[in-house]
Enzyme design. Structure first.
Site, PDB file in Angstrom:
ATOM      1  N   GLU A  45       0.764  -1.464  -0.348  1.00  0.00           N
ATOM      2  CA  GLU A  45      -0.329  -0.339   0.405  1.00  0.00           C
ATOM      3  C   GLU A  45       0.865   1.426   0.132  1.00  0.00           C
ATOM      4  O   GLU A  45       1.977   1.409   0.793  1.00  0.00           O
ATOM      5  CB  GLU A  45      -0.446   0.120   0.923  1.00  0.00           C
ATOM      6  CG  GLU A  45      -1.986   0.231   1.026  1.00  0.00           C
ATOM      7  CD  GLU A  45      -3.170  -0.332  -0.161  1.00  0.00           C
ATOM      8  OE1 GLU A  45      -3.041  -0.194  -0.984  1.00  0.00           O
ATOM      9  OE2 GLU A  45      -3.124  -1.106   0.674  1.00  0.00           O
ATOM     10  N   HIS A  46       0.769   2.333  -0.573  1.00  0.00           N
ATOM     11  CA  HIS A  46       1.552   3.540  -0.701  1.00  0.00           C
ATOM     12  C   HIS A  46       3.022   2.935  -1.314  1.00  0.00           C
ATOM     13  O   HIS A  46       3.508   3.588  -1.036  1.00  0.00           O
ATOM     14  CB  HIS A  46       1.633   4.003   0.488  1.00  0.00           C
ATOM     15  CG  HIS A  46      -0.096   5.325   0.618  1.00  0.00           C
ATOM     16  ND1 HIS A  46      -0.046   6.241   0.315  1.00  0.00           N
ATOM     17  CD2 HIS A  46      -1.145   4.652   1.427  1.00  0.00           C
ATOM     18  CE1 HIS A  46      -1.132   6.337   0.601  1.00  0.00           C
ATOM     19  NE2 HIS A  46      -1.769   5.590   1.179  1.00  0.00           N
ATOM     20  N   SER A  79     -25.518   8.786 -14.966  1.00  0.00           N
ATOM     21  CA  SER A  79     -25.185   8.161 -13.887  1.00  0.00           C
ATOM     22  C   SER A  79     -26.158   6.944 -12.863  1.00  0.00           C
ATOM     23  O   SER A  79     -27.073   7.444 -12.896  1.00  0.00           O
ATOM     24  CB  SER A  79     -23.905   8.417 -13.154  1.00  0.00           C
ATOM     25  OG  SER A  79     -24.033   7.384 -11.665  1.00  0.00           O
ATOM     26  N   LEU A 137     -12.639   0.954  -2.318  1.00  0.00           N
ATOM     27  CA  LEU A 137     -12.435  -0.004  -3.828  1.00  0.00           C
ATOM     28  C   LEU A 137     -12.421   0.152  -5.348  1.00  0.00           C
ATOM     29  O   LEU A 137     -12.422  -0.643  -6.218  1.00  0.00           O
ATOM     30  CB  LEU A 137     -13.552  -0.859  -2.938  1.00  0.00           C
ATOM     31  CG  LEU A 137     -14.003  -1.514  -1.558  1.00  0.00           C
ATOM     32  CD1 LEU A 137     -15.167  -2.155  -1.182  1.00  0.00           C
ATOM     33  CD2 LEU A 137     -12.722  -2.547  -1.511  1.00  0.00           C
ATOM     34  N   SER A 138     -11.534   1.183  -5.066  1.00  0.00           N
ATOM     35  CA  SER A 138     -11.403   2.189  -6.414  1.00  0.00           C
ATOM     36  C   SER A 138     -12.650   1.696  -7.678  1.00  0.00           C
ATOM     37  O   SER A 138     -12.773   1.801  -8.771  1.00  0.00           O
ATOM     38  CB  SER A 138     -10.636   1.079  -7.038  1.00  0.00           C
ATOM     39  OG  SER A 138     -10.291   1.638  -8.435  1.00  0.00           O
ATOM     40  N   SER A 139     -14.118   2.571  -7.503  1.00  0.00           N
ATOM     41  CA  SER A 139     -15.179   2.964  -7.894  1.00  0.00           C
ATOM     42  C   SER A 139     -14.540   3.837  -9.653  1.00  0.00           C
ATOM     43  O   SER A 139     -15.272   3.840 -10.020  1.00  0.00           O
ATOM     44  CB  SER A 139     -16.391   3.253  -7.763  1.00  0.00           C
ATOM     45  OG  SER A 139     -16.074   4.398  -6.907  1.00  0.00           O
ATOM     46  N   SER A 140     -13.671   4.330  -8.438  1.00  0.00           N
ATOM     47  CA  SER A 140     -12.816   5.817 -10.293  1.00  0.00           C
ATOM     48  C   SER A 140     -12.220   4.978 -11.059  1.00  0.00           C
ATOM     49  O   SER A 140     -13.010   5.706 -12.224  1.00  0.00           O
ATOM     50  CB  SER A 140     -12.423   6.780  -8.894  1.00  0.00           C
ATOM     51  OG  SER A 140     -10.716   5.787  -8.663  1.00  0.00           O
ATOM     52  N   GLU A 175      -7.760  10.463 -14.905  1.00  0.00           N
ATOM     53  CA  GLU A 175      -7.761  10.902 -13.365  1.00  0.00           C
ATOM     54  C   GLU A 175      -7.162  11.811 -12.259  1.00  0.00           C
ATOM     55  O   GLU A 175      -7.928  13.006 -11.779  1.00  0.00           O
ATOM     56  CB  GLU A 175      -7.678   9.355 -12.474  1.00  0.00           C
ATOM     57  CG  GLU A 175      -8.205   9.518 -10.575  1.00  0.00           C
ATOM     58  CD  GLU A 175      -9.020   8.433 -10.309  1.00  0.00           C
ATOM     59  OE1 GLU A 175      -9.173   7.164 -10.872  1.00  0.00           O
ATOM     60  OE2 GLU A 175      -8.973   8.128  -8.992  1.00  0.00           O
ATOM     61  N   ASP A 187      -5.189   0.575  -9.726  1.00  0.00           N
ATOM     62  CA  ASP A 187      -6.187   0.920  -9.857  1.00  0.00           C
ATOM     63  C   ASP A 187      -6.410   0.053 -11.155  1.00  0.00           C
ATOM     64  O   ASP A 187      -7.450  -0.610 -11.773  1.00  0.00           O
ATOM     65  CB  ASP A 187      -6.994   1.695  -9.517  1.00  0.00           C
ATOM     66  CG  ASP A 187      -6.409   2.280  -7.783  1.00  0.00           C
ATOM     67  OD1 ASP A 187      -6.065   1.273  -6.613  1.00  0.00           O
ATOM     68  OD2 ASP A 187      -7.134   3.061  -7.157  1.00  0.00           O
TER      69      ASP A 187
HETATM   70  P1  ADP Z   1     -13.086   5.215  -4.591  1.00  0.00           P
HETATM   71  O1  ADP Z   1     -12.179   5.187  -6.074  1.00  0.00           O
HETATM   72  O2  ADP Z   1     -12.350   4.513  -3.599  1.00  0.00           O
HETATM   73  O3  ADP Z   1     -14.377   5.055  -4.972  1.00  0.00           O
HETATM   74  P2  ADP Z   1     -12.228   7.801  -5.026  1.00  0.00           P
HETATM   75  O4  ADP Z   1     -12.577   9.660  -4.357  1.00  0.00           O
HETATM   76  O5  ADP Z   1     -11.456   8.201  -5.627  1.00  0.00           O
HETATM   77  O6  ADP Z   1     -13.425   6.422  -4.873  1.00  0.00           O
HETATM   78  O7  ADP Z   1     -13.658   8.344  -6.421  1.00  0.00           O
HETATM   79  C1  ADP Z   1     -14.926   8.163  -5.849  1.00  0.00           C
HETATM   80  C2  ADP Z   1     -15.366   9.056  -6.889  1.00  0.00           C
HETATM   81  O8  ADP Z   1     -15.279   8.618  -8.203  1.00  0.00           O
HETATM   82  C3  ADP Z   1     -16.829   9.381  -6.790  1.00  0.00           C
HETATM   83  O9  ADP Z   1     -17.066  10.726  -6.491  1.00  0.00           O
HETATM   84  C4  ADP Z   1     -17.535  10.138  -8.056  1.00  0.00           C
HETATM   85  O10 ADP Z   1     -16.915  11.286  -8.194  1.00  0.00           O
HETATM   86  C5  ADP Z   1     -16.770   9.081  -8.841  1.00  0.00           C
HETATM   87  N1  ADP Z   1     -17.450   7.863  -9.495  1.00  0.00           N
HETATM   88  C6  ADP Z   1     -16.452   6.353  -9.387  1.00  0.00           C
HETATM   89  N2  ADP Z   1     -18.411   5.470  -9.640  1.00  0.00           N
HETATM   90  C7  ADP Z   1     -18.308   6.548  -9.917  1.00  0.00           C
HETATM   91  C8  ADP Z   1     -20.268   6.319 -10.020  1.00  0.00           C
HETATM   92  N3  ADP Z   1     -20.791   4.982 -10.636  1.00  0.00           N
HETATM   93  N4  ADP Z   1     -21.354   7.068 -10.682  1.00  0.00           N
HETATM   94  C9  ADP Z   1     -20.847   8.411 -10.357  1.00  0.00           C
HETATM   95  N5  ADP Z   1     -20.067   8.679 -10.565  1.00  0.00           N
HETATM   96  C10 ADP Z   1     -18.832   7.920  -9.586  1.00  0.00           C
HETATM   97 MG    MG Z   2     -10.498   6.041  -6.164  1.00  0.00          MG
END
Ligand code: ADP
Ligand code: MG
Length: 396
Positions: A45-46, A79, A137-140, A175, A187
């Site tokens: 990590e990091h 979204s 968990l890397s939604s971004s 990003e 990620d």
């Molecule tokens: P993580 O990657 O750990 O979930 P981050 O802060 O890196 O956290 O990314 C989260 C951001 O990504 C949200 O605040 C939003 O801006 C964007 N995001 C991720 N998934 C979605 C989604 N399904 N719809 C809209 N925005 C999203």
């Molecule tokens: Mg992220």
């Protein structure tokens, strides 16, 4: 009270309902639906932005993107996780400073792909995610990578492994430069290159990867993921401050990346600032632990791996100072109730923890963590199971 299990859902079912949503919105069926997974990092990590090693696995939880071409130079993005009308903009105006908020993660990818010479057409995009948003968990990256794959398909580009490597870089640029959140590349790499039954050993100095067969379930052991639901914002200062410390240390030590230091004890002695020394000690020890973990996984030495998890967490908590009370409570509670090891995963300051635990103890550990959160007056945590899963792919 029942536990909050976060379900990955069935990909075909999710894709079908997203296609319906797209059709309702735009009056035509999408050209395709693409999925890209979130991830947990087993250890390391990091380390990514220090040119180090990390060892992520892809989650079964993914973000899905339905896309359809249009012919008027306009891009729309909607979204299921965001209320309000869809974003609408011009295909040639999606770069740094031109889009804001959550849309920048998706639109930024279209910009970065064009910068990389890919002839992205105008598109309608609708996304829906099973990766908890903002939970470490890397939604971004899941969002970026699902959009990247969708855009390449719409552009008629063949997606082979070489292109996937280019997509990693494009998603990182999106990003960092458009969303304004620099990330180290782990990620996006696992989201695009993950495989079932294996973790991905990623060397962030030369971006080489190798598959590390990961099958604790054969020994009756599960990887449990706990979403603490504590706020974490990588866009805020904590992450950047850690990167700045590492960069300052590398400059003082005369190397490009902390990974390049050859005499680590001497380097630690020579650093002038006590805080920076602890940061660097974490980076050195964590990179070493990744190598040890790969051997432990290969030898099915699950108890030893658990101890590596515990050492990683202690280092992140004490030397790197990126843990928080909620993460520490998950780790401590899990260890007291039969886990082999536990650690925070992802950037920290909230987010999620992973727990290596015998299958028969999963419910007991989960219930104990849930109880501890209630006793502290915190929102209930979410629980995910994490069999290694596929990287980004077309699902419909
Ligand atoms: P993580 O990657 O750990 O979930 P981050 O802060 O890196 O956290 O990314 C989260 C951001 O990504 C949200 O605040 C939003 O801006 C964007 N995001 C991720 N998934 C979605 C989604 N399904 N719809 C809209 N925005 C999203
Ligand atoms: Mg992220």
């Amino acid at each position: 009270m029942s536990l909050d299990h976060i379900d990955a859902g069935d990909p075909a079912t999710i894709a079908a309902s997203l296609a319906t949503r797209f059709t309702d919105q735009y009056g035509r069926a999408p050209d395709g639906v693409f999925a890209a997974p979130g991830r947990v990092n087993l250890i390391g990590e990091h380390t990514d932005y220090n040119g180090g090693l990390c060892l992520p696995i892809a989650l079964p939880h993914a973000t899905y993107a339905a896309v359809g071409r249009r012919d008027d130079g306009t891009v729309t993005v909607a979204s299921a996780q965001e209320e309000g009308s869809p974003f609408q903009g011009r295909l040639d105006e999606l770069g740094p400073g031109q889009v804001k908020g959550w849309v920048s993660y998706a639109a930024g990818v279209l910009w970065a792909l064009q910068e990389d010479g890919i002839d992205v057409p105008a598109l309608d995009i609708v996304v829906d995610s099973r990766v908890p948003v903002g939970s470490g968990l890397s939604s971004s990256a899941a969002l970026e990578c699902s959009v990247a794959l969708a855009a390449c398909a719409a552009a008629g580009v063949d997606v082979d492994d070489v292109l996937r490597q280019r997509l990693v870089k494009a998603c990182m640029r999106a990003e960092a430069e458009v969303a304004g959140a620099p990330t180290g590349g782990m990620d996006q790499t696992i989201s695009l290159l993950g495989r079932t039954e294996a973790a991905l050993l990623l060397d962030c100095r030369d971006w080489s990867t190798s598959q590390v067969p990961w099958d604790p379930s054969s020994a009756g052991i599960d990887l449990l993921v706990v979403d603490t639901r504590a706020a974490h914002a990588l866009v805020d200062g904590g992450y950047q401050a850690r990167r700045d410390d590492c960069e300052a240390a590398a400059a003082e030590l005369g190397v490009a990346l902390l990974r390049d230091v050859t005499d680590q004890p001497a380097a630690l002695r020579s650093l002038s600032d006590e805080r920076v020394r602890r940061r660097v000690r974490h980076v050195f020890s964590e990179i070493a632990r990744v190598g040890e973990a790969v051997e432990q996984i290969g030898a099915h030495a699950w108890e030893a791996l658990g101890r590596s998890f515990a050492a990683s967490h202690a280092s992140l908590r004490d030397d790197y100072e990126v843990s928080c009370e909620e993460l520490d409570v998950v780790v401590d509670t899990a260890m007291r109730h039969g886990a082999l090891g536990a650690r925070m995963t992802g950037g920290g300051f909230g987010g999620s923890a992973i727990v290596l635990v015998p299958h028969k103890e999963v419910e007991r550990v989960s219930a104990a963590v849930d109880d501890a959160f209630r006793a502290a007056g915190w929102p209930a945590p979410g629980f995910l199971t994490a069999p290694p899963s596929n990287g980004a792919r077309q699902v419909r």
